[in-house]
Design an enzyme around this catalytic site. Structure first.
Site, short mmCIF file in Angstrom:
data_model
loop_
_atom_site.label_atom_id
_atom_site.label_comp_id
_atom_site.label_asym_id
_atom_site.label_seq_id
_atom_site.Cartn_x
_atom_site.Cartn_y
_atom_site.Cartn_z
N TYR A 5 0.79 -1.30 -0.57
CA TYR A 5 0.16 -0.23 0.23
C TYR A 5 0.94 1.36 0.37
CZ TYR A 5 -4.44 -2.30 1.70
OH TYR A 5 -4.96 -4.07 1.14
N ASP B 237 -11.69 -8.01 6.77
CA ASP B 237 -12.97 -7.59 5.94
C ASP B 237 -13.73 -9.16 6.17
OD1 ASP B 237 -12.91 -5.43 6.34
OD2 ASP B 237 -13.77 -5.37 3.81
#
Ligand code: NAD
Length: 353
Positions: free
Chosen positions: A141, A247
């Site tokens: 990221y 998630d």
């Protein structure tokens, strides 16, 4: 106690859930006799609209001068043009780096009242109590990026010190829990993972001999999380694996709307936000689940302010409200109309007394 906070409501459902988080905080602060000083700042799409920047200097100054920062969520279709020079999500990355928060703690604990909201069978959900410790400053990221018309790259890189400090945080936290750490990587194919794994072996042997350390590949971890979630205590992993794994883990708890997170720096000054995004598909309708935000406020009370009693009070109030049948649509009960964001907040506050 005097508590000085920066409040960054952000975009989409961010302001909706933040409103309930703050109402619950105000009630808890009143019960505990604490004085709140709340300052609002702009971040994400709202900040781009107002200033052209996703994390304006004024917001940075507020955050740097606070005991903790509360964040709703950022992003949305309005700012999603892939060719835009500035995107809301950059504001979040800049905020994390301004606060130097490197450890993202995401507790995943199931509650019997919410078994019916999970797609998994109830017998898979008993006694699940996991703390995911996600590294937040490295990996793909934040590595070097490049894109041409026909190629793209996101460099995944890690420095020894980044790996050591997150593993150390996981070891310390496991020492206060069940003393078991699962380090998740992809050491069969990735160099960063091979470095991660060897540092984990060294560090746990030298500093945490009493903690049981196991290694697991990320692909296997996603499977075991569904088949034997109760076998995990602390999971520590790199940035992207942790993002994805949590998630997935949220579905053990019924909904993404239930999960809080804490991002801490070395001084335990932190950033607190629900794990979900700005949910543009439901924004503006007053139906978002505010529990992840309220539980993030509880983590702030615990980790940055040392107010364990108040944190527990708030967590118990959330689960008591859920148990009493107050449910937003994402955790709704069959044949029962769901409650609004505000009604869910009211129910939690009523439980606080
Ligand atoms: P999302 O988390 O916003 O939504 C995923 C799904 O979960 C949606 O169907 C949404 O309605 C539902 N959902 C999420 N939170 C909920 C809640 N509190 N109550 C009820 N339902 C809820 O993820 P996405 O749709 O992939 O992303 C939307 C935007 O949010 C994007 O711009 C993304 O970049 C951004 N985002 C921001 C953050 C953050 O601010 N930390 C995190 C993730 C995504």
């Amino acid at each position: 106690m005097n508590i000085r906070l920066t409040v960054l409501a952000g975009d989409g459902i961010g302001p909706e859930v933040m409103h309930e988080g703050l109402r619950a905080l105000e009630r808890v602060a009143k019960i505990g006799g604490h004085r709140l000083e709340l300052r609002n700042g702009l971040i994400g799409g709202a900040a781009i609209d107002a200033t052209g920047e996703a994390f304006p200097g004024q917001t940075r100054a507020l955050c740097e001068d606070s005991d903790a920062v509360l964040l709703g969520a950022v992003g949305g279709p309005k700012w999603s043009d892939p060719n835009a020079s500035v995107r809301p999500e950059q504001g979040l990355l800049d905020l994390r780096s301004a606060l130097d928060v490197y450890a993202n703690l995401r507790p995943v604990a199931t509650h019997p009242a919410l078994y019916d909201a999970s797609p998994l069978r109830p017998e898979r959900l008993h006694n699940v109590d996991i703390l995911v410790v996600r590294e937040l400053t490295g990996g793909a990221y934040l590595g070097e990026k490049n894109r041409t018309a026909d190629s793209a790259m996101d460099v995944c890189s890690y420095q020894r010190h980044e790996i050591e400090r997150i593993l150390r945080m996981a070891g310390e936290l496991a020492g206060r829990r069940q003393a078991r750490v699962t380090s998740v990587d992809k050491a069969n194919v990735m160099e960063t993972s091979r470095l991660w794994r060897s540092i984990a072996d060294e560090l746990f042997c030298a500093e945490f001999p009493q903690i049981e350390l196991e290694h697991m590949f990320i692909d296997a971890a996603t499977m075991h999380l569904l088949s034997r979630a109760d076998s995990f205590d602390v999971i520590v992993t790199e940035n992207m694996f942790g993002d994805i794994l949590t998630d997935e883990a949220s579905m053990l708890c019924g909904s993404m709307g239930m999960l809080p997170s804490a991002s801490l720096n070395k001084d335990r000054r932190g950033l607190y936000e629900p794990i979900h995004g700005s949910a543009p598909d439901i924004a503006g309708r007053g139906i978002a689940n505010p529990c992840g935000m309220i539980l993030s406020v509880a983590l702030m009370l615990r980790y940055s302010l040392g107010l364990e009693e108040e944190a527990k009070l708030l967590e118990d109030a959330v689960y008591a409200a859920v148990e009493a049948g107050h449910r937003t649509a994402d955790i709704g009960l069959p044949d029962t109309p769901p409650v609004s964001t505000q009604a869910m907040g009211d129910a939690v506050i009523a439980e606080l007394g």
